[in-house]
Design an enzyme around this catalytic site. Structure first.
Site, PDB file in Angstrom:
ATOM      1  N   SER A  11       0.844  -1.202   0.000  1.00  0.00           N
ATOM      2  CA  SER A  11       0.000   0.000   0.000  1.00  0.00           C
ATOM      3  C   SER A  11       0.873   1.244   0.000  1.00  0.00           C
ATOM      4  O   SER A  11       2.096   1.171   0.180  1.00  0.00           O
ATOM      5  CB  SER A  11      -0.918   0.023   1.230  1.00  0.00           C
ATOM      6  OG  SER A  11      -0.157   0.117   2.430  1.00  0.00           O
ATOM      7  N   ARG A  37      -3.801  -7.792   1.880  1.00  0.00           N
ATOM      8  CA  ARG A  37      -3.378  -6.545   1.246  1.00  0.00           C
ATOM      9  C   ARG A  37      -2.386  -6.807   0.121  1.00  0.00           C
ATOM     10  O   ARG A  37      -2.432  -6.173  -0.926  1.00  0.00           O
ATOM     11  CB  ARG A  37      -2.760  -5.616   2.293  1.00  0.00           C
ATOM     12  CG  ARG A  37      -2.403  -4.235   1.771  1.00  0.00           C
ATOM     13  CD  ARG A  37      -1.817  -3.378   2.876  1.00  0.00           C
ATOM     14  NE  ARG A  37      -2.770  -3.194   3.941  1.00  0.00           N
ATOM     15  CZ  ARG A  37      -2.460  -2.780   5.167  1.00  0.00           C
ATOM     16  NH1 ARG A  37      -1.191  -2.541   5.478  1.00  0.00           N
ATOM     17  NH2 ARG A  37      -3.390  -2.623   6.085  1.00  0.00           N
ATOM     18  N   ASP A  57       6.828 -10.202   8.796  1.00  0.00           N
ATOM     19  CA  ASP A  57       6.672  -9.279   9.923  1.00  0.00           C
ATOM     20  C   ASP A  57       8.075  -8.838  10.312  1.00  0.00           C
ATOM     21  O   ASP A  57       8.840  -9.624  10.880  1.00  0.00           O
ATOM     22  CB  ASP A  57       5.976  -9.992  11.090  1.00  0.00           C
ATOM     23  CG  ASP A  57       5.829  -9.105  12.322  1.00  0.00           C
ATOM     24  OD1 ASP A  57       6.299  -7.941  12.288  1.00  0.00           O
ATOM     25  OD2 ASP A  57       5.253  -9.580  13.313  1.00  0.00           O
ATOM     26  N   LYS A 115      20.463  -6.902   8.515  1.00  0.00           N
ATOM     27  CA  LYS A 115      21.234  -8.043   9.000  1.00  0.00           C
ATOM     28  C   LYS A 115      21.102  -9.250   8.084  1.00  0.00           C
ATOM     29  O   LYS A 115      22.098  -9.907   7.750  1.00  0.00           O
ATOM     30  CB  LYS A 115      20.756  -8.389  10.418  1.00  0.00           C
ATOM     31  CG  LYS A 115      21.418  -9.629  11.026  1.00  0.00           C
ATOM     32  CD  LYS A 115      20.863  -9.881  12.423  1.00  0.00           C
ATOM     33  CE  LYS A 115      21.450 -11.154  13.027  1.00  0.00           C
ATOM     34  NZ  LYS A 115      20.894 -11.400  14.397  1.00  0.00           N
ATOM     35  N   SER A 129      12.417   7.262   6.818  1.00  0.00           N
ATOM     36  CA  SER A 129      12.385   8.064   8.040  1.00  0.00           C
ATOM     37  C   SER A 129      11.116   8.928   7.995  1.00  0.00           C
ATOM     38  O   SER A 129      10.079   8.472   7.532  1.00  0.00           O
ATOM     39  CB  SER A 129      13.656   8.915   8.132  1.00  0.00           C
ATOM     40  OG  SER A 129      13.617   9.736   9.277  1.00  0.00           O
ATOM     41  N   THR A 180      -5.286   7.024   8.061  1.00  0.00           N
ATOM     42  CA  THR A 180      -6.532   6.575   8.667  1.00  0.00           C
ATOM     43  C   THR A 180      -6.289   5.976  10.037  1.00  0.00           C
ATOM     44  O   THR A 180      -7.152   6.028  10.916  1.00  0.00           O
ATOM     45  CB  THR A 180      -7.222   5.550   7.739  1.00  0.00           C
ATOM     46  OG1 THR A 180      -7.387   6.142   6.450  1.00  0.00           O
ATOM     47  CG2 THR A 180      -8.575   5.138   8.277  1.00  0.00           C
TER      48      THR A 180
END
Length: 236
Positions: A11, A37, A57, A115, A129, A180
């Site tokens: 997204s 998604r 994740d 890593k 950032s 959102t």
């Protein structure tokens, strides 16, 4: 064929970058936490056999390790993943678990990616950032801290991973779905108010940032730096 992995590519800015790279002939893998998604993004992008998607994740080292386990090389890795659902709140009521979530995703996540991607990378690693490192908001202490820490990490990794180039893109306010999470129904009102303040009189669009990421990825004399794409937000 250039192969770019975009973590957070399902997204917003990551999706816009994936679309741009596919039009330029790259192989692209989009990765993120939500398989739904990612599947929706893959349908939108319609990249054929040059587009791949993987679940990851980045706050979980085993998940990050698995993402890279079956690869031999990658030209570029871009991390746009973020989660602002726990990022803002008054200091006295800010839970330590929420603060750790921000740091895990915004700082330690990119560190884990570096890593495990380092042995495979041939070109660049670019992370995201943000303006909060320079113009913090009341209630945004952890977002400001995480963005500032990430920029320090970029400089350290640019030395340690050389000749792989490591940089950050620092967006200002960009109209993406992440708004959102922390603005809800007030999203449009807040973005409109910010647009009035900025020299360019508008907030960012995902494609603005896609162009910035692409510029950082392809400039072979750019490393250890932060590219600000904030519409002049640091000036006002």
């Amino acid at each position: 064929m250039t192969h770019t992995l975009i973590i957070g590519g399902g997204s917003g800015m990551g999706l816009a970058l994936a679309a741009r790279l596919l039009t330029e002939g790259h192989d692209v893998t989009i990765a993120g936490r939500s398989t739904t998604r990612l599947a929706d993004a893959a349908t939108t992008l319609d990249g054929g056999n040059r587009l791949h998607h993987r679940q990851v994740d980045i706050a979980d080292e085993s998940s990050v390790e698995h993402l890279f386990a079956d690869r031999t090389t990658l030209d570029h890795v871009v991390v746009t993943a973020a989660d602002m659902s726990t990022g803002y709140g008054p200091l006295r009521r800010f839970a330590l678990t929420d603060a750790r979530t921000v740091v895990d995703i915004k700082v330690l996540g990119p560190w884990l990616v570096a890593k495990h991607a380092a042995p495979l990378l041939t070109g660049s690693l670019t992370v995201t950032s943000g303006i909060a490192a320079y113009r913090p908001a009341v209630g945004g202490s952890m977002v400001a801290t995480a963005n500032a820490a990430l920029e320090g990490l970029v400089r350290a990794l640019a030395l340690e991973l050389a000749p792989v180039r490591v940089n950050a893109v620092s967006p200002g306010w960009v109209d993406t779905p992440i708004w959102t999470q922390f603005a809800g129904d007030a999203k449009d009102e807040r973005l409109t108010a910010m647009a009035r303040r900025l020299p360019g009189k508008r907030v960012g669009r995902p494609d603005d940032l896609a162009g910035a990421f692409l510029a950082v990825m392809t400039n072979e004399f750019l490393t250890g730096t932060v590219l600000h794409v904030d519409g002049g937000h640091r000036l006002v």
